[in-house]
Motif scaffolding. Structure first.
Motif, PDB file in Angstrom:
ATOM      1  N   PHE A  36       0.667  -1.422  -0.360  1.00  0.00           N
ATOM      2  CA  PHE A  36      -0.118  -0.384  -0.230  1.00  0.00           C
ATOM      3  C   PHE A  36       1.096   1.328  -0.079  1.00  0.00           C
ATOM      4  N   VAL A  37       1.772   0.750   0.742  1.00  0.00           N
ATOM      5  CA  VAL A  37       2.820   2.622   0.730  1.00  0.00           C
ATOM      6  C   VAL A  37       3.342   2.490  -0.814  1.00  0.00           C
ATOM      7  N   TRP A  38       3.814   1.364  -1.484  1.00  0.00           N
ATOM      8  CA  TRP A  38       4.006   1.863  -3.029  1.00  0.00           C
ATOM      9  C   TRP A  38       3.782   2.378  -3.163  1.00  0.00           C
ATOM     10  N   ASN A  39       2.089   1.680  -3.687  1.00  0.00           N
ATOM     11  CA  ASN A  39       0.662   2.231  -4.701  1.00  0.00           C
ATOM     12  C   ASN A  39       0.721   4.022  -3.912  1.00  0.00           C
ATOM     13  N   SER A  40       0.287   4.246  -3.766  1.00  0.00           N
ATOM     14  CA  SER A  40       0.309   5.777  -3.133  1.00  0.00           C
ATOM     15  C   SER A  40       2.049   6.851  -3.676  1.00  0.00           C
ATOM     16  N   MET A  41       3.285   5.186  -3.021  1.00  0.00           N
ATOM     17  CA  MET A  41       4.161   6.023  -3.812  1.00  0.00           C
ATOM     18  C   MET A  41       4.006   6.619  -5.303  1.00  0.00           C
ATOM     19  N   VAL A  42       3.814   5.788  -5.874  1.00  0.00           N
ATOM     20  CA  VAL A  42       3.352   5.375  -7.526  1.00  0.00           C
ATOM     21  C   VAL A  42       2.328   6.774  -7.833  1.00  0.00           C
ATOM     22  N   ASN A  43       1.347   6.686  -7.444  1.00  0.00           N
ATOM     23  CA  ASN A  43       0.295   7.053  -7.552  1.00  0.00           C
ATOM     24  C   ASN A  43       0.057   8.801  -6.803  1.00  0.00           C
ATOM     25  N   GLN A  44       0.920   9.201  -6.048  1.00  0.00           N
ATOM     26  CA  GLN A  44       1.785  10.458  -6.053  1.00  0.00           C
ATOM     27  C   GLN A  44       2.726  11.312  -7.186  1.00  0.00           C
ATOM     28  N   LEU A  45       3.233  10.286  -8.250  1.00  0.00           N
ATOM     29  CA  LEU A  45       4.118  10.980  -9.374  1.00  0.00           C
ATOM     30  C   LEU A  45       2.826  11.815 -10.836  1.00  0.00           C
ATOM     31  N   PRO A  46       3.299  12.802 -10.648  1.00  0.00           N
ATOM     32  CA  PRO A  46       3.082  12.953 -12.386  1.00  0.00           C
ATOM     33  C   PRO A  46       2.580  11.596 -13.351  1.00  0.00           C
ATOM     34  N   GLU A  47       3.870  11.610 -13.707  1.00  0.00           N
ATOM     35  CA  GLU A  47       3.189  10.007 -14.544  1.00  0.00           C
ATOM     36  C   GLU A  47       3.730   8.565 -13.572  1.00  0.00           C
ATOM     37  N   GLY A  48       2.656   7.838 -13.320  1.00  0.00           N
ATOM     38  CA  GLY A  48       3.497   6.530 -12.642  1.00  0.00           C
ATOM     39  C   GLY A  48       4.009   5.073 -14.433  1.00  0.00           C
ATOM     40  N   TYR A  49       2.866   4.350 -13.591  1.00  0.00           N
ATOM     41  CA  TYR A  49       3.794   3.549 -14.646  1.00  0.00           C
ATOM     42  C   TYR A  49       3.863   3.876 -16.460  1.00  0.00           C
ATOM     43  N   TYR A  50       2.837   4.439 -16.330  1.00  0.00           N
ATOM     44  CA  TYR A  50       2.564   4.931 -18.400  1.00  0.00           C
ATOM     45  C   TYR A  50       2.500   6.752 -18.346  1.00  0.00           C
ATOM     46  N   LYS A  51       3.004   7.124 -19.022  1.00  0.00           N
ATOM     47  CA  LYS A  51       3.368   8.201 -19.036  1.00  0.00           C
ATOM     48  C   LYS A  51       1.901   9.076 -19.654  1.00  0.00           C
ATOM     49  N   LYS A  80      12.560   4.071  -9.345  1.00  0.00           N
ATOM     50  CA  LYS A  80      13.504   3.515  -8.171  1.00  0.00           C
ATOM     51  C   LYS A  80      13.647   3.846  -7.367  1.00  0.00           C
ATOM     52  N   ALA A  81      14.017   5.264  -7.600  1.00  0.00           N
ATOM     53  CA  ALA A  81      14.833   5.913  -6.171  1.00  0.00           C
ATOM     54  C   ALA A  81      13.892   6.371  -4.947  1.00  0.00           C
ATOM     55  N   ARG A  82      12.191   6.002  -5.368  1.00  0.00           N
ATOM     56  CA  ARG A  82      11.682   5.624  -4.009  1.00  0.00           C
ATOM     57  C   ARG A  82      11.198   4.342  -3.871  1.00  0.00           C
ATOM     58  N   TRP A  83      11.659   2.759  -4.708  1.00  0.00           N
ATOM     59  CA  TRP A  83      11.209   1.866  -4.499  1.00  0.00           C
ATOM     60  C   TRP A  83      13.108   1.838  -3.657  1.00  0.00           C
ATOM     61  N   ASP A  84      13.597   2.304  -4.139  1.00  0.00           N
ATOM     62  CA  ASP A  84      15.024   2.366  -3.037  1.00  0.00           C
ATOM     63  C   ASP A  84      14.668   2.368  -1.592  1.00  0.00           C
ATOM     64  N   LEU A  85      14.364   3.741  -1.918  1.00  0.00           N
ATOM     65  CA  LEU A  85      13.480   4.052  -0.137  1.00  0.00           C
ATOM     66  C   LEU A  85      12.604   2.846   0.644  1.00  0.00           C
ATOM     67  N   LEU A  86      12.076   2.429  -0.380  1.00  0.00           N
ATOM     68  CA  LEU A  86      11.243   1.568   0.273  1.00  0.00           C
ATOM     69  C   LEU A  86      11.760   0.243   0.433  1.00  0.00           C
ATOM     70  N   ALA A  87      12.794  -0.451  -0.291  1.00  0.00           N
ATOM     71  CA  ALA A  87      13.554  -1.348   0.433  1.00  0.00           C
ATOM     72  C   ALA A  87      14.209  -1.089   1.414  1.00  0.00           C
ATOM     73  N   GLN A  88      14.439  -0.077   1.575  1.00  0.00           N
ATOM     74  CA  GLN A  88      15.818  -0.059   2.667  1.00  0.00           C
ATOM     75  C   GLN A  88      14.779   0.272   4.038  1.00  0.00           C
ATOM     76  N   GLY A  89      12.887   0.698   4.270  1.00  0.00           N
ATOM     77  CA  GLY A  89      12.103   0.443   5.101  1.00  0.00           C
ATOM     78  C   GLY A  89      11.978  -0.801   5.472  1.00  0.00           C
ATOM     79  N   ALA A  90      12.104  -1.995   4.451  1.00  0.00           N
ATOM     80  CA  ALA A  90      11.677  -3.307   4.237  1.00  0.00           C
ATOM     81  C   ALA A  90      12.664  -3.546   5.157  1.00  0.00           C
ATOM     82  N   ALA A  91      13.649  -3.246   4.821  1.00  0.00           N
ATOM     83  CA  ALA A  91      15.751  -4.388   5.493  1.00  0.00           C
ATOM     84  C   ALA A  91      14.941  -3.816   7.024  1.00  0.00           C
ATOM     85  N   ASP A  92      15.117  -2.521   6.684  1.00  0.00           N
ATOM     86  CA  ASP A  92      14.594  -1.680   8.714  1.00  0.00           C
ATOM     87  C   ASP A  92      13.940  -2.437   9.562  1.00  0.00           C
ATOM     88  N   GLY A  93      12.824  -2.804   9.116  1.00  0.00           N
ATOM     89  CA  GLY A  93      11.787  -3.888  10.120  1.00  0.00           C
ATOM     90  C   GLY A  93      10.689  -2.833  10.411  1.00  0.00           C
TER      91      GLY A  93
END
Length: 443
Positions: free
Chosen positions: A212-227, A241-254
């Motif tokens: 759900f966090v990822w979904n919110s991050m993507v929806n927030q961008l001017p353009e998401g999975y499509y231009k 990719k930058a938001r994915w890296d944040l998400l991945a670190q969050g998961a790694a941090d528990g």
């Protein structure tokens, strides 16, 4: 709602009683009192999904239109509703008179928009100013045909558990919480920073799961999975990719509780301290309330709602009511769809399910800005006012035909790998790109 293929929790969400409704006009103008040129008894079939808050409205409509019987089918999630629609669309039979469409698969519907009634033939031009303009644009096809009437939109705020915040030494007052997260300047970096500090102090997760966090991050961008021009926008997308890296670190941090989407142990995870925050578009507030109550909890469990969201304005969700051309009663179906999405009805559905209106006049109605069962549950939070503020600056993101597939089937498995610790961020991203090639690019 993207609601993205959401809302299996309809049976868990307690619908509030709706107020008496003011009925308007004739069928051509979007009113509900006309059922066509005849009083011949007819049945209108309606297919919805998740928690839309229509049940009491169906009863009201039947009372005011004695010759009409509504046969309603509600499918648990938007994803399953999409599958149901696609199956019946391909077969050319079995479609209802009124079909709810979620924004995440609206682009697929637009590929076959000629198989839906142009609602301008039944007065759409006369009522189109009732909605926020981008909602109408979403439902207008390339030929200028309006094929859907907007239900809700999904501006996002932050749900948080004040008891868990207090135990961790975090502010609990919703205005102080909003300020602590950065107010209008809130960022995802700050969200994860606070989450790491919370986890380090308590040993507990910060949010329920990363999807759900990822979904919110993507929806927030001017353009998401499509231009905006309809081309894919995933590979080599630096913002994603930058938001994915944040998400991945969050998961790694528990920070993720690794909950199963739409499960939460029959609501227990909302009452046992498994996580402290939850991303909340308007319709999700009813989900939280329903889950807490399903687990035997109440407002005493401490959930609240703050006027803040990492990264600023964001929209998750929003649906439309359409009329397939296979309907034997298109005029009556269009009249019902118009009535279910007028001001009074959207006020009623907000009270029942927390679905924030796409009709502008409804957004400031006392039935939305005032008190109801949801506001009482969320510690008297002025939910309607908060959502109105969160809606400022929201711009509809273009959703391509495989948007839901990318969210669920491309990134979904990789998100589960992050949460379970089975893959690091780079490996999980590469796995997603492999699935993208298999499921979307080369299909």
């Amino acid at each position: 709602m993207n609601s993205r293929n959401l809302r299996r929790i309809a049976i868990l969400t307690a619908a509030a009683s709706t107020s008496a409704l003011v009925l308007a006009g004739c069928a051509g103008g979007g009113g509900g009192s006309s059922s066509g040129d005849s009083n011949e008894p007819i049945t209108l079939t309606v297919t919805t999904f998740g928690t839309m808050g229509f049940d009491d409205l169906y009863k009201q409509y039947e009372t005011d239109n004695p010759n009409i019987t509504i046969k309603a089918t509600n499918i648990d999630t938007g994803g399953n509703a999409q599958t149901d629609w696609q199956t019946k669309q391909a077969a050319g039979s079995g479609l209802p008179d009124v079909q709810a469409v979620e924004e995440g698969w609206l682009s697929k519907v637009m590929l076959v928009s000629d198989s839906f009634v142009d609602l301008k033939d039944y007065g759409a031009n006369d009522i189109k100013d009732r909605w926020v303009d981008w909602k109408v644009k979403q439902a207008t096809d390339s030929k200028g045909r309006i094929i859907g009437y907007g239900t809700d939109i999904g501006p996002e705020g932050l749900c948080y558990n004040s008891k868990l915040f207090a135990a961790a030494g975090l502010p609990t007052d919703r205005e102080a919480v909003a300020e602590y997260f950065g107010g209008d300047n809130a960022t995802w970096d700050k969200f994860f920073e606070i989450g790491k500090a919370y986890h380090d102090k308590t040993g507990k997760a910060w949010y329920d799961q990363s999807g759900f966090v990822w979904n919110s991050m993507v929806n927030q961008l001017p353009e998401g999975y499509y231009k905006a021009d309809g081309t894919l926008n995933v590979k080599d997308n630096a913002d994603l990719k930058a938001r994915w890296d944040l998400l991945a670190q969050g998961a790694a941090d528990g920070l993720s509780s690794n909950q199963t989407q739409w499960d939460w142990g029959k609501g227990k995870a909302f009452t046992d301290g498994s996580f402290a925050t939850f991303v909340c578009p308007g319709w999700m507030l009813g989900v939280v309330k329903g889950q807490v109550e399903a687990a035997g909890g109440s407002t005493a469990d401490g959930w609240d709602f703050a006027n803040v969201f990492p990264g600023g304005a964001a929209n998750w969700g929003g649906s439309f009511l359409t009329v397939p051309t296979t309907s034997k009663h298109p005029k009556e179906a269009a009249a019902l769809a118009a009535w279910l999405t007028d001001k009074e009805s959207q006020v009623a559905t907000f009270a029942a399910a927390g679905t924030f209106p796409s009709v502008t006049a409804a957004q400031t109605d006392p039935g939305v800005t005032g008190q109801n069962d949801l506001t009482k549950f969320f510690n008297e939070a002025p939910i309607g006012e908060i959502l109105g503020k969160r809606a400022v600056g929201v711009v509809a993101q273009y959703k391509g035909p495989d948007d839901a597939t990318i969210q669920e089937q491309v990134f979904g498995p990789s998100i589960q790998q992050l949460d379970s610790g089975k893959a690091d961020g780079e490996t999980a991203w590469n796995n997603a790109m492999t699935l993208l090639d298999q499921l979307v690019v080369n299909k």
